[in-house]
Design a protein around this motif. Structure first.
Motif, PDB file in Angstrom:
ATOM      1  N   ASN A  61       0.882  -1.167   0.000  1.00  0.00           N
ATOM      2  CA  ASN A  61       0.000   0.000   0.000  1.00  0.00           C
ATOM      3  C   ASN A  61       0.918   1.215   0.000  1.00  0.00           C
ATOM      4  O   ASN A  61       1.906   1.241  -0.708  1.00  0.00           O
ATOM      5  N   SER A  62       0.631   2.198   0.835  1.00  0.00           N
ATOM      6  CA  SER A  62       1.592   3.287   0.994  1.00  0.00           C
ATOM      7  C   SER A  62       2.805   2.787   1.759  1.00  0.00           C
ATOM      8  O   SER A  62       3.896   3.334   1.665  1.00  0.00           O
ATOM      9  N   PHE A  87       8.515   1.281   2.075  1.00  0.00           N
ATOM     10  CA  PHE A  87       9.201   0.443   1.097  1.00  0.00           C
ATOM     11  C   PHE A  87      10.638   0.899   0.890  1.00  0.00           C
ATOM     12  O   PHE A  87      11.512   0.116   0.586  1.00  0.00           O
ATOM     13  N   ASP A  88      10.887   2.200   1.066  1.00  0.00           N
ATOM     14  CA  ASP A  88      12.260   2.696   0.919  1.00  0.00           C
ATOM     15  C   ASP A  88      13.170   2.093   1.982  1.00  0.00           C
ATOM     16  O   ASP A  88      14.350   1.909   1.751  1.00  0.00           O
ATOM     17  N   LEU A 112      11.308 -11.315  -4.726  1.00  0.00           N
ATOM     18  CA  LEU A 112      10.233 -10.781  -5.560  1.00  0.00           C
ATOM     19  C   LEU A 112       9.838  -9.339  -5.239  1.00  0.00           C
ATOM     20  O   LEU A 112       9.325  -8.630  -6.098  1.00  0.00           O
ATOM     21  N   TYR A 113      10.069  -8.902  -3.997  1.00  0.00           N
ATOM     22  CA  TYR A 113       9.682  -7.544  -3.588  1.00  0.00           C
ATOM     23  C   TYR A 113      10.872  -6.642  -3.273  1.00  0.00           C
ATOM     24  O   TYR A 113      10.701  -5.454  -3.073  1.00  0.00           O
ATOM     25  N   GLY A 114      12.069  -7.207  -3.151  1.00  0.00           N
ATOM     26  CA  GLY A 114      13.237  -6.409  -2.805  1.00  0.00           C
ATOM     27  C   GLY A 114      13.300  -6.050  -1.337  1.00  0.00           C
ATOM     28  O   GLY A 114      13.906  -5.057  -0.957  1.00  0.00           O
ATOM     29  N   ILE A 115      12.670  -6.856  -0.482  1.00  0.00           N
ATOM     30  CA  ILE A 115      12.672  -6.615   0.961  1.00  0.00           C
ATOM     31  C   ILE A 115      13.873  -7.326   1.567  1.00  0.00           C
ATOM     32  O   ILE A 115      14.126  -8.488   1.269  1.00  0.00           O
ATOM     33  N   TYR A 116      14.588  -6.648   2.441  1.00  0.00           N
ATOM     34  CA  TYR A 116      15.734  -7.266   3.104  1.00  0.00           C
ATOM     35  C   TYR A 116      15.331  -7.702   4.513  1.00  0.00           C
ATOM     36  O   TYR A 116      14.699  -6.952   5.241  1.00  0.00           O
ATOM     37  N   ASN A 143       5.067  -0.964  -9.142  1.00  0.00           N
ATOM     38  CA  ASN A 143       5.716  -0.107 -10.134  1.00  0.00           C
ATOM     39  C   ASN A 143       6.603  -0.891 -11.115  1.00  0.00           C
ATOM     40  O   ASN A 143       7.328  -0.299 -11.894  1.00  0.00           O
ATOM     41  N   PHE A 144       6.525  -2.216 -11.099  1.00  0.00           N
ATOM     42  CA  PHE A 144       7.333  -3.037 -12.000  1.00  0.00           C
ATOM     43  C   PHE A 144       6.838  -2.897 -13.440  1.00  0.00           C
ATOM     44  O   PHE A 144       5.655  -3.021 -13.720  1.00  0.00           O
TER      45      PHE A 144
END
Length: 196
Positions: A61-62, A87-88, A112-116, A143-144
């Motif tokens: 979401n946001s 997300f940043d 898949l989401y770039g989460i560490y 945004n992919f």
């Protein structure tokens, strides 16, 4: 312990940063907690109360929201442990060292989401291997843009899978089910032959 009592106990154990919300109609308890307390809450459910880990859902979401799902037997009901971050930030505490079943779910979310996931022992190259995809491609993000990602693709030339098992003669093999074009499953049997 009934799920109604679980909500009270969660609130007494973590008076700050943890907010349990009970939905009696679905026998579902949602425990909202900050990132630092997520592993403690998950460990409490899994180790002390005997809940089974059922999965991880990533919501965009946001904020990036992680929902760790747990299932209890009989009257224990269902529990979602929910935490979020920008997300940043892309950084969450891993629960995989406490709840081993979460290992693959966190690896999948990272790929898949770039989460560490901090303190996770084996992140990277889980689904999107470097022989096809470069790092930092996040195909499950809103945004992919597939055309852009494939246009700028620069896979590594001499990539090979990371070696996890180091012992002489040892190997890792994925075991079925494997589905053919006709959706028939294949069962595999492994045999090891060695000196006694």
């Amino acid at each position: 312990m009934k799920i109604q009592n679980l909500a009270v106990q969660a609130k007494s154990l973590w008076s700050l940063g943890v907010e349990p919300t009970l939905d009696t109609s679905s026998n579902m308890l949602k425990i909202y907690c900050n990132n630092e307390q997520t592993p403690q809450v998950c460990d409490w459910l899994f180790t002390q109360l005997g809940y089974h880990f059922a999965g991880l859902i990533v919501k965009e979401n946001s904020l990036c929201e992680l929902c760790y799902l747990f299932v209890g037997e009989k009257t224990k009901g269902y529990v979602e442990v929910i935490t979020d971050a920008l997300f940043d930030t892309k950084s969450f505490n891993s629960i995989s060292s406490l709840v081993h079943a979460a290992d693959w779910y966190e690896r999948e979310a990272e790929d898949l989401y770039g989460i560490y996931f901090r303190n996770h022992p084996r992140l990277g190259d889980f689904i999107l291997h470097d022989d096809v995809w470069q790092e930092n491609v996040k195909p499950m993000r809103k945004n992919f843009v597939q055309k852009t990602a494939l246009l700028n693709r620069k896979p590594k030339e001499h990539w090979h899978p990371r070696k996890i098992v180091e012992e002489s003669g040892a190997f890792i093999m994925t075991v079925g089910p494997i589905f053919s074009g006709e959706a028939e499953s294949v069962n595999l049997q492994l045999e090891t032959i060695g000196e006694e």
